[in-house]
Write a protein that holds these residues in place. Sequence first.
Motif, PDB file in Angstrom:
ATOM      1  N   GLU A   1      63.609  30.629  38.258  1.00  0.00           N
ATOM      2  CA  GLU A   1      62.820  31.813  37.906  1.00  0.00           C
ATOM      3  C   GLU A   1      61.430  31.410  37.455  1.00  0.00           C
ATOM      4  N   ARG A   2      60.448  32.162  37.873  1.00  0.00           N
ATOM      5  CA  ARG A   2      59.070  31.884  37.469  1.00  0.00           C
ATOM      6  C   ARG A   2      58.679  32.765  36.290  1.00  0.00           C
ATOM      7  N   PHE A   3      58.092  32.145  35.269  1.00  0.00           N
ATOM      8  CA  PHE A   3      57.548  32.920  34.162  1.00  0.00           C
ATOM      9  C   PHE A   3      56.263  33.612  34.610  1.00  0.00           C
ATOM     10  N   LEU A   4      55.482  32.922  35.421  1.00  0.00           N
ATOM     11  CA  LEU A   4      54.291  33.493  36.043  1.00  0.00           C
ATOM     12  C   LEU A   4      54.476  33.474  37.553  1.00  0.00           C
ATOM     13  N   GLN A   5      54.327  34.630  38.179  1.00  0.00           N
ATOM     14  CA  GLN A   5      54.525  34.712  39.620  1.00  0.00           C
ATOM     15  C   GLN A   5      53.204  34.688  40.389  1.00  0.00           C
ATOM     16  N   THR A   6      52.276  35.576  40.021  1.00  0.00           N
ATOM     17  CA  THR A   6      50.996  35.644  40.718  1.00  0.00           C
ATOM     18  C   THR A   6      49.875  35.989  39.751  1.00  0.00           C
ATOM     19  N   VAL A   7      48.646  35.744  40.200  1.00  0.00           N
ATOM     20  CA  VAL A   7      47.455  36.194  39.483  1.00  0.00           C
ATOM     21  C   VAL A   7      46.453  36.691  40.509  1.00  0.00           C
ATOM     22  N   SER A   8      45.776  37.768  40.170  1.00  0.00           N
ATOM     23  CA  SER A   8      44.755  38.332  41.053  1.00  0.00           C
ATOM     24  C   SER A   8      43.741  39.084  40.211  1.00  0.00           C
ATOM     25  N   LEU A   9      42.604  39.412  40.817  1.00  0.00           N
ATOM     26  CA  LEU A   9      41.592  40.202  40.128  1.00  0.00           C
ATOM     27  C   LEU A   9      41.949  41.678  40.193  1.00  0.00           C
TER      28      LEU A   9
ATOM     29  N   MET B   1      39.009  35.034  45.349  1.00  0.00           N
ATOM     30  CA  MET B   1      40.289  34.404  45.061  1.00  0.00           C
ATOM     31  C   MET B   1      41.492  35.093  45.681  1.00  0.00           C
ATOM     32  N   GLY B   2      41.455  36.390  45.874  1.00  0.00           N
ATOM     33  CA  GLY B   2      42.630  37.078  46.391  1.00  0.00           C
ATOM     34  C   GLY B   2      43.782  36.979  45.410  1.00  0.00           C
ATOM     35  N   GLU B   3      45.006  36.875  45.939  1.00  0.00           N
ATOM     36  CA  GLU B   3      46.190  36.725  45.088  1.00  0.00           C
ATOM     37  C   GLU B   3      46.674  35.285  45.156  1.00  0.00           C
ATOM     38  N   VAL B   4      46.824  34.659  44.004  1.00  0.00           N
ATOM     39  CA  VAL B   4      47.295  33.279  43.919  1.00  0.00           C
ATOM     40  C   VAL B   4      48.745  33.309  43.431  1.00  0.00           C
ATOM     41  N   GLU B   5      49.638  32.730  44.230  1.00  0.00           N
ATOM     42  CA  GLU B   5      51.054  32.684  43.865  1.00  0.00           C
ATOM     43  C   GLU B   5      51.370  31.332  43.229  1.00  0.00           C
TER      44      GLU B   5
ATOM     45  N   ARG C   1      43.087  24.482  46.331  1.00  0.00           N
ATOM     46  CA  ARG C   1      41.726  23.952  46.328  1.00  0.00           C
ATOM     47  C   ARG C   1      40.737  25.091  46.084  1.00  0.00           C
ATOM     48  N   PHE C   2      39.836  24.888  45.103  1.00  0.00           N
ATOM     49  CA  PHE C   2      38.790  25.852  44.775  1.00  0.00           C
ATOM     50  C   PHE C   2      37.506  25.408  45.470  1.00  0.00           C
ATOM     51  N   SER C   3      36.908  26.315  46.250  1.00  0.00           N
ATOM     52  CA  SER C   3      35.706  25.959  46.996  1.00  0.00           C
ATOM     53  C   SER C   3      34.824  27.184  47.193  1.00  0.00           C
ATOM     54  N   GLU C   4      33.756  27.025  47.940  1.00  0.00           N
ATOM     55  CA  GLU C   4      32.844  28.128  48.250  1.00  0.00           C
ATOM     56  C   GLU C   4      33.536  29.233  49.040  1.00  0.00           C
ATOM     57  N   ASP C   5      34.636  28.899  49.693  1.00  0.00           N
ATOM     58  CA  ASP C   5      35.350  29.863  50.532  1.00  0.00           C
ATOM     59  C   ASP C   5      36.455  30.602  49.791  1.00  0.00           C
ATOM     60  N   GLY C   6      36.657  30.247  48.524  1.00  0.00           N
ATOM     61  CA  GLY C   6      37.710  30.899  47.755  1.00  0.00           C
ATOM     62  C   GLY C   6      38.738  29.889  47.275  1.00  0.00           C
ATOM     63  N   ILE C   7      39.998  30.304  47.243  1.00  0.00           N
ATOM     64  CA  ILE C   7      41.094  29.456  46.782  1.00  0.00           C
ATOM     65  C   ILE C   7      42.147  29.402  47.879  1.00  0.00           C
ATOM     66  N   CYS C   8      42.492  28.196  48.318  1.00  0.00           N
ATOM     67  CA  CYS C   8      43.462  28.082  49.403  1.00  0.00           C
ATOM     68  C   CYS C   8      44.415  26.919  49.149  1.00  0.00           C
TER      69      CYS C   8
END
Length: 245
Positions: free
Chosen positions: A2-10, A31-35, A208-215
């Motif tokens: 089980e995940r205590f934190l699942q996702t983060v988004s703006l 950033m979109g949604e980071v899982e 990876r955090f870059s000029e294009d976002g997070i991937c």
Amino acid sequence: MERFLQTVSLKGDPSRDWRAYPFCIPAIRWMGEVEFHPQVTFFIGENGSGKSTLLEAVAVGFGFNPEGGTRNFNFSTYASHSELWRHLRLTKGISRPKDGFFFRAESFYNVATEIEHLSKDGMGRPIRESYGGNLHTRSHGESFFALLQNRLGGHGLYLFDEPEAALSPLRQMAMLRRMRELVQTGSQIIVATHSPILMAYPDSWIYRFSEDGICRQEYEETEQYRITRDFLNNYPLALQELLGD
């Protein structure tokens, strides 16, 4: 697991000023949604790419002190954290962690000082004993490793911001072992790092955090791995090219 934190988004906010910090950082803006991985998630990227900014905001949004420590710490020496946490949407799991800690290399001295302050004011067994003793009597690296070994009890959410700043390569490898022990007790770990040693942890996700976002990125595709590998495999040539000798 089980995940205590699942996702983060703006959160959606049409009035947000994208020119203001931290929304002007490309990785944050796009950033979109980071899982999050149920075990270990890494944030990597160049200095100023936003990885520590997002980790800090996630920590504060979950209830941790911006300068670090447990969720019970409420001291403040200098309010340098951004307001990003107010604009984040955190998706949490059903279960709640029994333990937790937010480690920031740059403000760990302040946390150690607060531990001493609480130990002097508290009743019964000094709080410092649960951290392995007075952290100020040890080097930065040894005090952090004492925290790793003594304070983190498992079944927790642990966030580390550039822990390698305090650790030798050998201690970084020891941290990998400690991370595995914490994962085996049902913990979830999120790390912002530059260390190719730490990010080698198996069964993890690397963002990876870059000029294009997070991937997402595979370990051997990361710049940290490739540059370190190429330098160590032929460091005389690398030094010649760098220094012009």
